[in-house]
Design a protein around this motif. Structure first.
Motif, PDB file in Angstrom:
ATOM      1  N   LEU A 376      45.811  47.431  50.165  1.00 10.90           N
ATOM      2  CA  LEU A 376      44.567  47.617  49.408  1.00 10.90           C
ATOM      3  C   LEU A 376      43.848  46.291  49.261  1.00 10.90           C
ATOM      4  O   LEU A 376      44.459  45.278  48.895  1.00 10.90           O
ATOM      5  N   ARG A 377      42.571  46.312  49.553  1.00  8.70           N
ATOM      6  CA  ARG A 377      41.709  45.132  49.331  1.00  8.70           C
ATOM      7  C   ARG A 377      40.917  45.385  48.046  1.00  8.70           C
ATOM      8  O   ARG A 377      40.036  46.242  47.991  1.00  8.70           O
ATOM      9  N   LEU A 378      41.247  44.652  46.999  1.00 11.07           N
ATOM     10  CA  LEU A 378      40.655  44.811  45.670  1.00 11.07           C
ATOM     11  C   LEU A 378      39.698  43.653  45.438  1.00 11.07           C
ATOM     12  O   LEU A 378      40.104  42.486  45.454  1.00 11.07           O
ATOM     13  N   ILE A 379      38.423  43.957  45.229  1.00 10.09           N
ATOM     14  CA  ILE A 379      37.430  42.895  45.084  1.00 10.09           C
ATOM     15  C   ILE A 379      36.713  43.004  43.744  1.00 10.09           C
ATOM     16  O   ILE A 379      36.560  44.084  43.165  1.00 10.09           O
ATOM     17  N   THR A 380      36.250  41.858  43.259  1.00  7.57           N
ATOM     18  CA  THR A 380      35.441  41.789  42.047  1.00  7.57           C
ATOM     19  C   THR A 380      34.655  40.495  42.084  1.00  7.57           C
ATOM     20  O   THR A 380      34.788  39.697  43.029  1.00  7.57           O
ATOM     21  N   SER A 381      33.826  40.256  41.073  1.00  6.83           N
ATOM     22  CA  SER A 381      33.033  39.030  41.015  1.00  6.83           C
ATOM     23  C   SER A 381      32.953  38.524  39.580  1.00  6.83           C
ATOM     24  O   SER A 381      32.592  39.286  38.676  1.00  6.83           O
ATOM     25  N   PRO A 382      33.265  37.245  39.361  1.00  8.27           N
ATOM     26  CA  PRO A 382      33.107  36.685  38.016  1.00  8.27           C
ATOM     27  C   PRO A 382      31.653  36.624  37.580  1.00  8.27           C
ATOM     28  O   PRO A 382      31.369  36.475  36.392  1.00  8.27           O
ATOM     29  N   ASP A 383      30.722  36.743  38.544  1.00 10.08           N
ATOM     30  CA  ASP A 383      29.297  36.730  38.199  1.00 10.08           C
ATOM     31  C   ASP A 383      28.902  37.940  37.360  1.00 10.08           C
ATOM     32  O   ASP A 383      27.840  37.939  36.731  1.00 10.08           O
ATOM     33  N   LEU A 384      29.739  38.978  37.359  1.00  8.78           N
ATOM     34  CA  LEU A 384      29.431  40.191  36.596  1.00  8.78           C
ATOM     35  C   LEU A 384      30.045  40.176  35.200  1.00  8.78           C
ATOM     36  O   LEU A 384      29.910  41.140  34.462  1.00  8.78           O
ATOM     37  N   GLY A 385      30.701  39.097  34.845  1.00  8.08           N
ATOM     38  CA  GLY A 385      31.311  39.003  33.529  1.00  8.08           C
ATOM     39  C   GLY A 385      32.660  38.322  33.604  1.00  8.08           C
ATOM     40  O   GLY A 385      33.403  38.508  34.578  1.00  8.08           O
ATOM     41  N   PRO A 386      33.018  37.554  32.581  1.00  7.66           N
ATOM     42  CA  PRO A 386      34.243  36.752  32.634  1.00  7.66           C
ATOM     43  C   PRO A 386      35.527  37.554  32.574  1.00  7.66           C
ATOM     44  O   PRO A 386      36.591  37.027  32.927  1.00  7.66           O
ATOM     45  N   THR A 387      35.470  38.810  32.129  1.00  3.60           N
ATOM     46  CA  THR A 387      36.716  39.563  31.949  1.00  3.60           C
ATOM     47  C   THR A 387      37.050  40.470  33.119  1.00  3.60           C
ATOM     48  O   THR A 387      38.154  41.012  33.175  1.00  3.60           O
ATOM     49  N   LEU A 388      36.132  40.647  34.070  1.00  5.81           N
ATOM     50  CA  LEU A 388      36.399  41.599  35.144  1.00  5.81           C
ATOM     51  C   LEU A 388      37.469  41.105  36.113  1.00  5.81           C
ATOM     52  O   LEU A 388      38.263  41.898  36.627  1.00  5.81           O
ATOM     53  N   ALA A 389      37.507  39.803  36.381  1.00  7.33           N
ATOM     54  CA  ALA A 389      38.556  39.279  37.261  1.00  7.33           C
ATOM     55  C   ALA A 389      39.943  39.478  36.648  1.00  7.33           C
ATOM     56  O   ALA A 389      40.870  39.914  37.344  1.00  7.33           O
ATOM     57  N   PRO A 390      40.154  39.207  35.363  1.00 13.28           N
ATOM     58  CA  PRO A 390      41.462  39.519  34.762  1.00 13.28           C
ATOM     59  C   PRO A 390      41.789  41.008  34.779  1.00 13.28           C
ATOM     60  O   PRO A 390      42.960  41.382  34.917  1.00 13.28           O
ATOM     61  N   VAL A 391      40.777  41.874  34.631  1.00 13.43           N
ATOM     62  CA  VAL A 391      41.008  43.319  34.736  1.00 13.43           C
ATOM     63  C   VAL A 391      41.534  43.652  36.123  1.00 13.43           C
ATOM     64  O   VAL A 391      42.515  44.395  36.287  1.00 13.43           O
ATOM     65  N   ALA A 392      40.869  43.116  37.154  1.00  7.75           N
ATOM     66  CA  ALA A 392      41.306  43.366  38.527  1.00  7.75           C
ATOM     67  C   ALA A 392      42.712  42.816  38.768  1.00  7.75           C
ATOM     68  O   ALA A 392      43.518  43.430  39.475  1.00  7.75           O
ATOM     69  N   GLU A 393      43.015  41.689  38.171  1.00  9.84           N
ATOM     70  CA  GLU A 393      44.349  41.095  38.340  1.00  9.84           C
ATOM     71  C   GLU A 393      45.426  41.995  37.742  1.00  9.84           C
ATOM     72  O   GLU A 393      46.507  42.177  38.327  1.00  9.84           O
ATOM     73  N   LEU A 394      45.158  42.588  36.565  1.00 10.44           N
ATOM     74  CA  LEU A 394      46.121  43.493  35.953  1.00 10.44           C
ATOM     75  C   LEU A 394      46.310  44.728  36.815  1.00 10.44           C
ATOM     76  O   LEU A 394      47.441  45.228  36.983  1.00 10.44           O
ATOM     77  N   MET A 395      45.232  45.261  37.380  1.00 13.12           N
ATOM     78  CA  MET A 395      45.355  46.390  38.306  1.00 13.12           C
ATOM     79  C   MET A 395      46.237  46.020  39.499  1.00 13.12           C
ATOM     80  O   MET A 395      47.132  46.781  39.895  1.00 13.12           O
ATOM     81  N   ALA A 396      45.966  44.845  40.070  1.00 18.93           N
ATOM     82  CA  ALA A 396      46.720  44.412  41.250  1.00 18.93           C
ATOM     83  C   ALA A 396      48.204  44.296  40.944  1.00 18.93           C
ATOM     84  O   ALA A 396      49.063  44.711  41.750  1.00 18.93           O
TER      85      ALA A 396
END
Length: 531
Positions: A376-396
């Motif tokens: 799975l390739r899981l992508i996100t961007s910190p430009d959309l908010g500071p908490t979305l990258a940690p959310v994606a990391e927890l999913m991963a």
């Protein structure tokens, strides 16, 4: 007047920007809880903080739409309880194919010219012309072709669609109306305003500040609001303050009078006598790529992966503290909003569900099916908010523990948009909710063609959703809410997308009171300045 979908990347970028700028079309808000009982200030100046600059004040562009409320009016307005109240129109009626608006008498543009029904019909036609590719207008207007006509003798404007659309008054009726002087010279709208609104843009500086001056004799605001009310500021000065912490400091020290603050900085503002009004939001939206050849085209796999997630943990991360898992794709206060996630999201033992779907875990702990590993390739961007990258990391981490090979990639916003709308090189994207206040706004993201012909970048194909949407489109206004909610429930059951958390931001006022609409937009005629 036929309408078409503009080029995909441009539309996608506009949608992201519009969401970030809180461009909304209907819903509810509230009045700020007062912070002061001191006397009102007459002809004063109110300083407002904005999180991003406005390169164009054209209300039909993605950026200008966010500031349109100061200088432009719409045919109707939405009150705090989500009901429609008067604007330029004193009365209106609509079916699913026709809307008729009757104008108030005596309305004038900022240059002094009277506003006619013909001028309004011209603005509706111009804004909806696909050749103009006006991203800000497209976030408001109905998604079906329409024509607009006028009768100046009776002061009526009639809009007719070629196919049923249930929210004509909450779309056409909420479009900012540009006066003829602006339509004659559209390029002048970048740095000046040509509307009927309570304020006029009188000073523009690249990057801010921007200054608005009140209009005298204005009597056609929401539900008949005027600019003659005591305490209404004579000037509004909007400064660009990107950082929430800086905004909080300015509120505390008197550098700004009104600002929207979210995240942990809200804690610092408690107990300082500020006016407050809370704004409901949805923090984070996860889409699963179902295009042919991608692993998540398999519904059973999507359901298993969603079942494995700790939704409470994700919500806590998303809001930077104690969060609440999102209940719907839209925020509280949006039209037809309901708690749909609890009863409809997949809830099963993820390991057993994967085994039943044919996925086996080898000695190395990796999941495979038909000899192919689950990558799975899981992508996100910190430009959309500071908490979305940690959310994606927890999913991963969760999916890796199940046995998936997850590659977590953080991208710039342009790279994220490119992956979503051009290359399609992703399996999961953690982004923002478009923030629509009407359920029709989500249709092109959950159905229809993929880019470049449409906006369905995740390739969602849900026949139950499509059938229910077709039914809801034939039901006028909010009478179809039950059907719209059944359609959204079908998306949850199929794990087509996952909103992360119900969040709150707060609009604060220092020595001011005000009202807001859905999304936290200020109602300009409600602002009052106190000593």
């Amino acid at each position: 007047m036929p309408r078409r979908t503009p080029p995909p990347v441009r539309t996608a970028a506009a949608t992201v920007l519009a969401a970030a700028l809180t461009v909304t079309v209907a819903g509810c808000g509230g009045a700020a809880r007062p912070s002061t009982s001191t006397p009102l200030v007459e002809h004063g100046t109110v300083r407002i903080a904005a999180s991003s600059e406005t390169p164009s004040f054209d209300p039909y562009t993605a950026f200008g739409a966010a500031q349109a409320r100061y200088a432009y009016d719409s045919l109707v307005n939405v009150s705090a309880d989500a009901t429609l109240v008067s604007g330029l129109a004193s009365s209106w009626e609509a079916t699913t194919t026709t809307a008729v608006f009757t104008l108030r008498p005596g309305i004038t543009c900022s240059d002094g010219t009277p506003l006619t029904a013909t001028a309004v019909a011209r603005a509706l036609t111009y804004a909806g012309d696909p050749a103009n590719q006006l991203a800000g207008a497209q976030t408001v207007l109905p998604s079906v072709p329409y024509t607009a006509s006028a009768d100046d003798a009776t002061g009526t404007v009639t809009a007719t669609t070629t196919t049923p659309f249930p929210f004509l008054t909450r779309t056409l009726g909420l479009l900012p109306i540009v006066c003829p002087a602006g339509l004659d010279r559209p390029r002048t709208l970048d740095r000046s305003t040509r509307g009927t609104g309570p304020y006029v843009l009188t000073h523009y500086t690249p990057g801010g500040p921007y200054e608005f001056t009140v209009r005298e004799g204005y009597t056609w605001g929401p539900a008949g609001a005027t600019t003659a009310e005591p305490g209404l500021p004579a000037r509004l000065v909007i400064s660009v303050v990107p950082q929430a912490s800086t905004t909080a400091n300015l509120l505390l020290t008197g550098g700004v009078d009104i600002a929207d603050v979210n995240g942990p900085d809200r804690t610092r503002l408690t107990g300082h006598g500020l006016s407050t009004t809370d704004v409901a939001t949805v923090v984070g939206m996860t889409f699963f790529n179902q295009r042919p050849g991608r692993p998540l085209a398999e519904p059973a796999l999507r359901r298993a992966l969603v079942s494995a997630l700790d939704r409470q943990g994700l919500a806590n991360v998303a809001v930077g503290g104690t969060g609440t898992p999102a209940t719907d794709f839209d925020a509280e206060g949006a039209v037809c909003h309901a708690d749909l996630a609890t009863a409809n999201l997949p809830a099963q033992d993820a390991t057993e569900a994967l085994r039943a779907a044919g996925w086996t875990r080898g000695p190395d702990g990796r999941l495979t099916k038909d000899g192919k590993p689950l990558r799975l390739r899981l992508i996100t961007s910190p430009d959309l908010g500071p908490t979305l990258a940690p959310v994606a990391e927890l999913m991963a981490r969760t999916w890796t523990a199940l046995g998936a090979d997850v590659k977590l990639v953080t991208e710039s916003l342009p790279a994220l948009v490119n992956a979503m709308y051009q290359t399609g090189d992703f399996d999961v994207v953690v982004g923002t909710s478009p923030g629509f206040a009407l359920p029709v706004g989500f249709i092109p993201f959950f159905s229809g063609p993929p880019p470049a012909q449409g906006l369905n970048f995740a390739g969602v194909a849900n026949p139950e959703y499509d059938a229910l949407v077709a039914q809801a489109l034939r039901e006028p206004d909010t009478e179809g809410c039950a059907t719209w909610n059944r359609a959204a429930a079908a998306l949850f059951r199929s794990a087509d997308a996952l909103p992360i958390a119900d969040g709150r931001s707060t609009v604060y006022g220092r020595s001011t009171t005000f009202a807001t609409t859905f999304g936290g937009q200020l109602v300009p005629t409600s602002i009052r300045l106190h000593r």
